[in-house]
Design a protein around this motif. Sequence first.
Motif, PDB file in Angstrom:
ATOM      1  N   ALA A  58       2.845 -21.065 -20.121  1.00  0.00           N
ATOM      2  CA  ALA A  58       3.283 -22.107 -19.187  1.00  0.00           C
ATOM      3  C   ALA A  58       2.436 -22.151 -17.918  1.00  0.00           C
ATOM      4  CB  ALA A  58       4.739 -21.875 -18.820  1.00  0.00           C
ATOM      5  N   GLY A  59       1.491 -21.247 -17.773  1.00  0.00           N
ATOM      6  CA  GLY A  59       0.656 -21.200 -16.580  1.00  0.00           C
ATOM      7  C   GLY A  59       0.635 -19.808 -15.977  1.00  0.00           C
ATOM      8  N   GLN A  60      -0.024 -19.699 -14.849  1.00  0.00           N
ATOM      9  CA  GLN A  60      -0.175 -18.397 -14.201  1.00  0.00           C
ATOM     10  C   GLN A  60       1.014 -18.097 -13.294  1.00  0.00           C
ATOM     11  OE1 GLN A  60      -3.040 -17.542 -10.868  1.00  0.00           O
ATOM     12  NE2 GLN A  60      -4.116 -16.532 -12.557  1.00  0.00           N
ATOM     13  N   LEU A  61       1.497 -16.865 -13.383  1.00  0.00           N
ATOM     14  CA  LEU A  61       2.526 -16.372 -12.474  1.00  0.00           C
ATOM     15  C   LEU A  61       1.858 -15.419 -11.492  1.00  0.00           C
ATOM     16  CD1 LEU A  61       5.258 -15.464 -15.106  1.00  0.00           C
ATOM     17  CD2 LEU A  61       5.114 -17.549 -13.744  1.00  0.00           C
ATOM     18  N   SER A  62       2.232 -15.502 -10.227  1.00  0.00           N
ATOM     19  CA  SER A  62       1.613 -14.656  -9.205  1.00  0.00           C
ATOM     20  C   SER A  62       2.661 -14.134  -8.246  1.00  0.00           C
ATOM     21  CB  SER A  62       0.570 -15.446  -8.407  1.00  0.00           C
ATOM     22  OG  SER A  62      -0.450 -15.902  -9.255  1.00  0.00           O
ATOM     23  N   TRP A  63       2.473 -12.893  -7.829  1.00  0.00           N
ATOM     24  CA  TRP A  63       3.342 -12.257  -6.855  1.00  0.00           C
ATOM     25  C   TRP A  63       2.491 -11.449  -5.897  1.00  0.00           C
ATOM     26  CZ3 TRP A  63       4.155 -11.748 -12.136  1.00  0.00           C
ATOM     27  CH2 TRP A  63       5.293 -12.377 -12.637  1.00  0.00           C
ATOM     28  N   ARG A  64       2.995 -11.238  -4.692  1.00  0.00           N
ATOM     29  CA  ARG A  64       2.359 -10.336  -3.737  1.00  0.00           C
ATOM     30  C   ARG A  64       3.215  -9.080  -3.653  1.00  0.00           C
ATOM     31  NH1 ARG A  64       1.930  -8.070   0.837  1.00  0.00           N
ATOM     32  NH2 ARG A  64       0.063  -8.034   2.085  1.00  0.00           N
ATOM     33  N   VAL A  65       2.553  -7.941  -3.723  1.00  0.00           N
ATOM     34  CA  VAL A  65       3.236  -6.654  -3.629  1.00  0.00           C
ATOM     35  C   VAL A  65       2.727  -5.963  -2.372  1.00  0.00           C
ATOM     36  CG1 VAL A  65       3.611  -4.424  -4.748  1.00  0.00           C
ATOM     37  CG2 VAL A  65       3.478  -6.501  -6.138  1.00  0.00           C
ATOM     38  N   ASP A  66       3.666  -5.530  -1.529  1.00  0.00           N
ATOM     39  CA  ASP A  66       3.309  -4.866  -0.270  1.00  0.00           C
ATOM     40  C   ASP A  66       2.654  -3.513  -0.517  1.00  0.00           C
ATOM     41  OD1 ASP A  66       4.286  -6.927   1.317  1.00  0.00           O
ATOM     42  OD2 ASP A  66       6.311  -6.072   1.351  1.00  0.00           O
ATOM     43  N   ALA A  67       1.917  -3.056   0.465  1.00  0.00           N
ATOM     44  CA  ALA A  67       1.144  -1.811   0.358  1.00  0.00           C
ATOM     45  C   ALA A  67       2.002  -0.612  -0.017  1.00  0.00           C
ATOM     46  CB  ALA A  67       0.413  -1.535   1.676  1.00  0.00           C
ATOM     47  N   GLU A  68       3.214  -0.519   0.547  1.00  0.00           N
ATOM     48  CA  GLU A  68       4.034   0.664   0.267  1.00  0.00           C
ATOM     49  C   GLU A  68       4.571   0.697  -1.162  1.00  0.00           C
ATOM     50  OE1 GLU A  68       6.436  -2.362   2.558  1.00  0.00           O
ATOM     51  OE2 GLU A  68       4.635  -1.252   3.014  1.00  0.00           O
ATOM     52  N   ASP A  69       4.450  -0.413  -1.903  1.00  0.00           N
ATOM     53  CA  ASP A  69       4.929  -0.446  -3.286  1.00  0.00           C
ATOM     54  C   ASP A  69       3.815  -0.545  -4.326  1.00  0.00           C
ATOM     55  OD1 ASP A  69       7.625  -0.318  -2.520  1.00  0.00           O
ATOM     56  OD2 ASP A  69       7.670  -2.469  -2.128  1.00  0.00           O
ATOM     57  N   THR A  70       2.567  -0.563  -3.903  1.00  0.00           N
ATOM     58  CA  THR A  70       1.471  -0.708  -4.868  1.00  0.00           C
ATOM     59  C   THR A  70       1.352   0.498  -5.796  1.00  0.00           C
ATOM     60  OG1 THR A  70      -0.116   0.102  -3.235  1.00  0.00           O
ATOM     61  CG2 THR A  70       0.107  -2.294  -3.460  1.00  0.00           C
ATOM     62  N   HIS A  71       1.885   1.652  -5.403  1.00  0.00           N
ATOM     63  CA  HIS A  71       1.837   2.822  -6.293  1.00  0.00           C
ATOM     64  C   HIS A  71       2.604   2.550  -7.586  1.00  0.00           C
ATOM     65  CE1 HIS A  71       5.724   3.388  -4.309  1.00  0.00           C
ATOM     66  NE2 HIS A  71       6.049   4.131  -5.358  1.00  0.00           N
ATOM     67  N   LEU A  72       3.561   1.651  -7.558  1.00  0.00           N
ATOM     68  CA  LEU A  72       4.316   1.305  -8.764  1.00  0.00           C
ATOM     69  C   LEU A  72       3.449   0.583  -9.795  1.00  0.00           C
ATOM     70  CD1 LEU A  72       7.599   0.058  -7.079  1.00  0.00           C
ATOM     71  CD2 LEU A  72       7.267   2.195  -8.328  1.00  0.00           C
ATOM     72  N   LEU A  73       2.397  -0.057  -9.315  1.00  0.00           N
ATOM     73  CA  LEU A  73       1.507  -0.783 -10.216  1.00  0.00           C
ATOM     74  C   LEU A  73       0.549   0.149 -10.938  1.00  0.00           C
ATOM     75  CD1 LEU A  73       0.700  -3.707  -7.799  1.00  0.00           C
ATOM     76  CD2 LEU A  73       2.186  -3.824  -9.804  1.00  0.00           C
ATOM     77  N   ALA A  74       0.302   1.327 -10.366  1.00  0.00           N
ATOM     78  CA  ALA A  74      -0.686   2.241 -10.925  1.00  0.00           C
ATOM     79  C   ALA A  74      -0.114   3.138 -12.015  1.00  0.00           C
ATOM     80  CB  ALA A  74      -1.286   3.091  -9.811  1.00  0.00           C
ATOM     81  N   GLU A  75       0.984   3.777 -11.744  1.00  0.00           N
ATOM     82  CA  GLU A  75       1.561   4.743 -12.674  1.00  0.00           C
ATOM     83  C   GLU A  75       3.021   4.425 -12.904  1.00  0.00           C
ATOM     84  OE1 GLU A  75       0.123   7.295 -14.306  1.00  0.00           O
ATOM     85  OE2 GLU A  75      -1.786   6.631 -13.485  1.00  0.00           O
ATOM     86  N   PRO A  76       3.471   4.458 -14.148  1.00  0.00           N
ATOM     87  CA  PRO A  76       4.903   4.256 -14.372  1.00  0.00           C
ATOM     88  C   PRO A  76       5.702   5.392 -13.740  1.00  0.00           C
ATOM     89  CG  PRO A  76       3.697   4.210 -16.448  1.00  0.00           C
ATOM     90  CD  PRO A  76       2.731   4.622 -15.376  1.00  0.00           C
ATOM     91  N   ASP A  77       6.821   5.051 -13.146  1.00  0.00           N
ATOM     92  CA  ASP A  77       7.721   6.092 -12.646  1.00  0.00           C
ATOM     93  C   ASP A  77       9.100   5.851 -13.230  1.00  0.00           C
ATOM     94  OD1 ASP A  77       8.810   4.044 -11.220  1.00  0.00           O
ATOM     95  OD2 ASP A  77       8.477   4.902  -9.258  1.00  0.00           O
ATOM     96  N   SER A  78      10.054   6.630 -12.815  1.00  0.00           N
ATOM     97  CA  SER A  78      11.367   6.554 -13.444  1.00  0.00           C
ATOM     98  C   SER A  78      12.012   5.184 -13.269  1.00  0.00           C
ATOM     99  CB  SER A  78      12.283   7.643 -12.896  1.00  0.00           C
ATOM    100  OG  SER A  78      12.452   7.469 -11.516  1.00  0.00           O
TER     101      SER A  78
END
Length: 113
Positions: free
Chosen positions: A68-88
Amino acid sequence: MKRARPRPRSWNERELRLIDRLAVVHHKLDSANRERAALIAYISRLHAGRMTPPDPAGGVAVHVDTAAGQLSWRVDAEDTHLLAEPDSSVETLTRLSFLHLHRRPNRPAWRSG
């Protein structure tokens, strides 16, 4: 002639209650933002999303291409670690997202009385 320094004002009871309520609201908002970032991380992993380089504040944009097209979100600096490694929390969201697969396909998800 020396001017007298103004005496520091003390907080009244109402102001202290408002400050406490504001702290609770900020805590809930921070928790909601963390959960949002974890869900974005899950969607990004599931659909091979991509991230932009960090902006000056350290946040990143996450882009996912869909039919349906591109989805985009902004993630703040303090939460970018969630994008790198899966956590609980990401693992929990992943497990929850598959719960719908375990109900019987021909039965409604809920029944009326």
